[in-house]
Design an enzyme around this catalytic site. Sequence first.
Site, short mmCIF file in Angstrom:
data_model
loop_
_atom_site.label_atom_id
_atom_site.label_comp_id
_atom_site.label_asym_id
_atom_site.label_seq_id
_atom_site.Cartn_x
_atom_site.Cartn_y
_atom_site.Cartn_z
CB VAL A 144 44.86 46.56 36.26
CG1 VAL A 144 44.70 46.97 37.71
CG2 VAL A 144 45.94 47.41 35.59
CG HIS A 145 46.12 40.41 34.34
ND1 HIS A 145 47.43 40.21 33.96
CD2 HIS A 145 46.01 39.88 35.59
CE1 HIS A 145 48.09 39.60 34.93
NE2 HIS A 145 47.24 39.40 35.93
#
Length: 309
Positions: free
Chosen positions: A240-241
């Site tokens: 979930v950058h």
Amino acid sequence: MPTPIVIDTDPGVDDAVAIMLALASPEVELKAITTVFGNVALDATTANAGRLLALCDRTDIPIAIGAARPLVHPQRELAAEWHGNDGLGGRAATLPLPVPPGTDTAIELLADVLRTSEQPVTLVPIGPLTNIALLLAAHPELAPRIGRIVWMGGSLGAGNTSGVAEFNAHCDPEAAHRVLTQSDVPVTMVPLDLTLRCPAGPEWIEALAGSGPRCAALAGVITHYRAAFRERYGIDAVAVHDAVAVLEAVLPGTLRTTPKPVAVACDVGPARGATVGMADGSGPPVQVALDADTDKVLAEILERLRRLG
């Protein structure tokens, strides 16, 4: 008072997680969303930002359309392999009709937010840095109104687009060079070195899916991205950058940073878009986020998203 923020974005699956995280966080007030080319073309990123606001019943938040291309050279590749042709894993059409953008350009809206805010504004670009570079060039007098820039991008190790370049940096290295090396604004860079250490696994995704219709819709958007991540890295999870960067904007100090000048390769060869940590004195220090309690980061993101139901 909540910290005013603006998210500059190219949705994108992890951008969707990040936007919804910001909407679920009372510590910040999302003043606007500005869109940029990146994972998919600009018309799709703009529509996707509008769909996410509509999903969360936040039609009060203005959207403005930004740059359709990089500052200098054409964009070399999109990221449809990861995000689907529509940018939201093939699920864009299942979301509500998008909140339409306003008539102001992204630069005009950013400038207006900075001028009128009672507090310094945190800018959270989670795509290519083109809009932010243009803002700093067009309105240098507003730089003191920016509290800091928290950017998801870059890598001091291996890249995810080329062997050395992260996607957001690779899309517009000249813009990254402008923001990271030629600005007096404090910058926090959240690179792949950290975000790839925050993979949300099956239990996290299942908990999200079971947390109400909005979260279920978001979990559906993640499905294609999850399959692409498994194929690339051999792990059943998603990174979930962009949400990691937004969490740092929401809760400053969540990520542990190291001050380091960062150079950006702007040539047209195989190193294009590489972000390189330099020796002290080589340029303005960037706060590079290289460490965090990753389990706590993922738990905090999930807990906040579940508030949206």
